[in-house]
Design an enzyme around this catalytic site. Structure first.
Site, PDB file in Angstrom:
ATOM      1  N   CYS A  96      -5.945 -26.476  14.878  1.00  0.00           N
ATOM      2  CA  CYS A  96      -7.102 -27.302  15.221  1.00  0.00           C
ATOM      3  C   CYS A  96      -6.770 -28.799  15.218  1.00  0.00           C
ATOM      4  O   CYS A  96      -7.395 -29.570  15.930  1.00  0.00           O
ATOM      5  CB  CYS A  96      -8.266 -26.986  14.282  1.00  0.00           C
ATOM      6  SG  CYS A  96      -8.915 -25.330  14.579  1.00  0.00           S
ATOM      7  N   ASP A 132       0.859  -1.179   0.000  1.00  0.00           N
ATOM      8  CA  ASP A 132       0.000   0.000   0.000  1.00  0.00           C
ATOM      9  C   ASP A 132       0.896   1.231   0.000  1.00  0.00           C
ATOM     10  O   ASP A 132       2.056   1.182   0.412  1.00  0.00           O
ATOM     11  CB  ASP A 132      -0.963  -0.022   1.197  1.00  0.00           C
ATOM     12  CG  ASP A 132      -2.138   0.935   0.994  1.00  0.00           C
ATOM     13  OD1 ASP A 132      -2.188   1.641  -0.032  1.00  0.00           O
ATOM     14  OD2 ASP A 132      -3.024   0.991   1.878  1.00  0.00           O
ATOM     15  N   GLY A 137       0.854   4.217   1.481  1.00  0.00           N
ATOM     16  CA  GLY A 137       1.135   5.085   2.615  1.00  0.00           C
ATOM     17  C   GLY A 137       0.095   6.164   2.810  1.00  0.00           C
ATOM     18  O   GLY A 137      -0.028   6.732   3.896  1.00  0.00           O
ATOM     19  N   CYS A 163      -6.758 -26.961  10.189  1.00  0.00           N
ATOM     20  CA  CYS A 163      -5.486 -26.229  10.260  1.00  0.00           C
ATOM     21  C   CYS A 163      -4.555 -26.867  11.303  1.00  0.00           C
ATOM     22  O   CYS A 163      -4.974 -27.699  12.103  1.00  0.00           O
ATOM     23  CB  CYS A 163      -5.723 -24.750  10.589  1.00  0.00           C
ATOM     24  SG  CYS A 163      -5.973 -24.389  12.346  1.00  0.00           S
ATOM     25  N   GLY A 171     -11.493   3.870   0.216  1.00  0.00           N
ATOM     26  CA  GLY A 171     -12.485   4.709   0.905  1.00  0.00           C
ATOM     27  C   GLY A 171     -13.708   3.958   1.372  1.00  0.00           C
ATOM     28  O   GLY A 171     -14.728   4.578   1.691  1.00  0.00           O
ATOM     29  N   PHE A 218      -3.200   6.040   3.038  1.00  0.00           N
ATOM     30  CA  PHE A 218      -4.185   5.671   4.049  1.00  0.00           C
ATOM     31  C   PHE A 218      -3.584   5.663   5.458  1.00  0.00           C
ATOM     32  O   PHE A 218      -4.196   6.142   6.420  1.00  0.00           O
ATOM     33  CB  PHE A 218      -4.728   4.286   3.699  1.00  0.00           C
ATOM     34  CG  PHE A 218      -5.824   3.809   4.588  1.00  0.00           C
ATOM     35  CD1 PHE A 218      -7.099   4.318   4.472  1.00  0.00           C
ATOM     36  CD2 PHE A 218      -5.578   2.817   5.530  1.00  0.00           C
ATOM     37  CE1 PHE A 218      -8.123   3.866   5.292  1.00  0.00           C
ATOM     38  CE2 PHE A 218      -6.594   2.355   6.349  1.00  0.00           C
ATOM     39  CZ  PHE A 218      -7.874   2.879   6.234  1.00  0.00           C
ATOM     40  N   HIS A 247      -4.779 -20.169  12.822  1.00  0.00           N
ATOM     41  CA  HIS A 247      -6.152 -20.637  12.589  1.00  0.00           C
ATOM     42  C   HIS A 247      -6.964 -19.604  11.779  1.00  0.00           C
ATOM     43  O   HIS A 247      -7.623 -19.959  10.805  1.00  0.00           O
ATOM     44  CB  HIS A 247      -6.878 -20.953  13.895  1.00  0.00           C
ATOM     45  CG  HIS A 247      -8.350 -21.105  13.681  1.00  0.00           C
ATOM     46  ND1 HIS A 247      -8.916 -22.261  13.206  1.00  0.00           N
ATOM     47  CD2 HIS A 247      -9.360 -20.197  13.773  1.00  0.00           C
ATOM     48  CE1 HIS A 247     -10.213 -22.076  13.027  1.00  0.00           C
ATOM     49  NE2 HIS A 247     -10.513 -20.827  13.360  1.00  0.00           N
ATOM     50  N   CYS A 271     -12.461 -27.376  11.150  1.00  0.00           N
ATOM     51  CA  CYS A 271     -11.208 -26.838  10.586  1.00  0.00           C
ATOM     52  C   CYS A 271     -10.091 -27.883  10.648  1.00  0.00           C
ATOM     53  O   CYS A 271      -9.964 -28.609  11.633  1.00  0.00           O
ATOM     54  CB  CYS A 271     -10.795 -25.599  11.378  1.00  0.00           C
ATOM     55  SG  CYS A 271      -9.282 -24.819  10.771  1.00  0.00           S
ATOM     56  N   ASP A 284      -7.791  -7.321   1.255  1.00  0.00           N
ATOM     57  CA  ASP A 284      -6.812  -7.425   2.345  1.00  0.00           C
ATOM     58  C   ASP A 284      -7.463  -6.877   3.594  1.00  0.00           C
ATOM     59  O   ASP A 284      -8.362  -6.042   3.513  1.00  0.00           O
ATOM     60  CB  ASP A 284      -5.566  -6.570   2.071  1.00  0.00           C
ATOM     61  CG  ASP A 284      -5.813  -5.113   2.435  1.00  0.00           C
ATOM     62  OD1 ASP A 284      -6.461  -4.415   1.637  1.00  0.00           O
ATOM     63  OD2 ASP A 284      -5.416  -4.688   3.538  1.00  0.00           O
TER      64      ASP A 284
HETATM   65  N1  GUN Z   1      -6.650   0.709   2.803  1.00  0.00           N
HETATM   66  C1  GUN Z   1      -7.964   0.689   3.076  1.00  0.00           C
HETATM   67  N2  GUN Z   1      -8.602   1.685   2.417  1.00  0.00           N
HETATM   68  C2  GUN Z   1      -7.669   2.359   1.713  1.00  0.00           C
HETATM   69  C3  GUN Z   1      -7.699   3.497   0.845  1.00  0.00           C
HETATM   70  O1  GUN Z   1      -8.742   4.106   0.580  1.00  0.00           O
HETATM   71  N3  GUN Z   1      -6.500   3.900   0.310  1.00  0.00           N
HETATM   72  C4  GUN Z   1      -5.331   3.244   0.584  1.00  0.00           C
HETATM   73  N4  GUN Z   1      -4.200   3.684   0.028  1.00  0.00           N
HETATM   74  N5  GUN Z   1      -5.272   2.183   1.401  1.00  0.00           N
HETATM   75  C5  GUN Z   1      -6.427   1.741   1.953  1.00  0.00           C
HETATM   76 ZN    ZN Z   2      -8.230 -24.169  12.724  1.00  0.00          ZN
END
Ligand code: GUN
Ligand code: ZN
Length: 374
Positions: free
Chosen positions: A315, A98, A100, A312, A222, A102, A341, A310, A272
């Site tokens: 578990c 990412d 930076g 894993c 966002g 955010f 887990h 599960c 993510d």
């Molecule tokens: N992670 C979660 N939301 C955002 C976003 O709007 N911009 C960025 N750069 N990372 C994020």
């Molecule tokens: Zn598990």
């Protein structure tokens, strides 16, 4: 698939006849991963408590790391001297970083947004720092991530229309500057981030600006910033169709099981979130029957696994009572076990989502999952 001189290619395998979800594969310089995919978060060049070998055993094909944190510590130049982020952390599969943007907004005090970039104070030591589209790009070029994110502005929720409009326009100008500054387009793909808050015409404007610049992938930013889930799903309903069908689509910061399924149904390919790893560290587990707080006294003498459904490592080998004991005694092995887990649970959920798309039954899968998970 796109032309040969791009780092990231999206291969569409099939569309679920029941839901419209996409089954695909993203090809990167560090291997391919199947989509829809969940990316575990490794903010500080480590997915907290878990080794790369363990992540691979759980079928993680890509992880996420953060420009902001690695810039502050240990510094991108040091990581570059180490041979890049993959070598530094011993992870040879794909990495997304990412930008930076955010994190500057969510972590650091005193930030001043200017056209040139953002002035902020380090959350570690209060140092005055500055991050711009050019610097965020330079840092990510030094880290060598397979997928880099454009430096964007993520407005808070709620935010008024005029503020969000300004921020969309700035985010478009910044994205263009990132593209110009990008020094390694042949081995790193730069994704743009669509903003626009909860305003349909601003999402439309943001997507139009950014898709005209032809990035190898697009994120929706966002969202998951405090709005109700229904609002997020509605924004996805009108935003995803604005994105090119031949590129990956990434919904940032989303990782609750229900949102992973609903996002996949709406055509998202990548997700993510810190959720599975963060809640694991306070003893909360995701199970097929919903969340389980293993710290709870009721598990003191429960010698069964976290989730009987599960398979894993945790578990297969350890009981709720044992894990509860470790966490209450502040033994780090306890949070390793809950982290393993939770990651296994979400990565397995995404395998199940992909299988359901393959068999044109993702809506049925959702209904059955929600009936159990609650
Ligand atoms: N992670 C979660 N939301 C955002 C976003 O709007 N911009 C960025 N750069 N990372 C994020
Ligand atoms: Zn598990």
């Amino acid at each position: 698939m796109g032309s040969d001189n791009v780092a990231i290619k999206y291969e569409l395998i099939k569309v679920c006849k029941q839901s419209g979800a996409r089954l695909g594969r993203v090809h990167t310089p560090h291997g391919s991963f199947d989509t829809p995919a969940f990316m575990p978060v490794g903010t500080q060049a480590t997915v907290k408590t878990v080794s790369p070998e363990e992540l691979k055993a759980m079928d993680a094909g890509i992880i996420l790391s953060n420009t902001y944190h690695l810039f502050l510590r240990p510094g991108h130049k040091l990581i570059e001297r180490a041979g890049g982020l993959h070598r530094f952390m011993n992870w040879d599969r794909a990495i997304l970083t990412d930008s930076g943007g955010f994190q500057v907004f969510s972590l650091s005090a005193m930030r001043k947004i200017k056209e040139e970039g953002v002035e902020f104070r380090s959350h570690l030591n209060g140092d005055r720092l500055f991050l711009s589209p050019e610097l965020a790009t330079e840092i990510q070029n030094a880290l060598g991530s397979d997928i880099m994110m454009a430096f964007d502005e993520c407005p808070p929720y709620p935010a008024d229309y005029d503020y969000v409009k300004q921020s969309v326009e700035r985010t478009s100008r910044w994205a263009e500057r990132c593209l110009k500054a990008h020094a390694r387009p042949d081995d790193q793909g730069l994704f743009a981030i669509v903003q626009g808050g909860m305003y349909e015409d601003l999402r439309r404007q943001s997507a139009a600006d950014l898709t005209s610049l032809d990035f190898p992938g697009y994120a929706i930013g966002g969202l998951s910033v405090g709005e109700p889930k229904d609002v997020m799903y509605e924004v996805l309903d009108y935003t995803v169709p604005l994105l090119p069908a031949d590129k990956p689509r990434y919904l940032m910061g989303v990782g609750s099981p229900d949102a992973l399924i609903e996002g996949s149904i709406r055509g998202i390919d990548m997700f993510d979130c810190v959720l599975p790893t963060r809640i694991a560290r306070n003893g909360t587990c995701m199970t097929s029957r919903g969340r389980l707080v293993v710290r709870n006294a009721r598990y003191a003498e429960d010698f069964g696994p976290l989730d009987p459904a599960c398979d894993c490592y945790t578990c297969r080998n350890y009981s709720r009572a044992y894990i509860r004991h470790l966490i209450k005694a502040d033994e780090t092995f306890g949070i390793r076990l809950t982290t393993i887990h939770n990651l296994h649970f979400l990565l397995k959920l995404m395998q199940d989502v992909r299988q359901a798309i393959m068999e044109d039954r993702l809506l049925d899968f959702r209904d059955r999952f929600f009936a159990e998970y609650g």
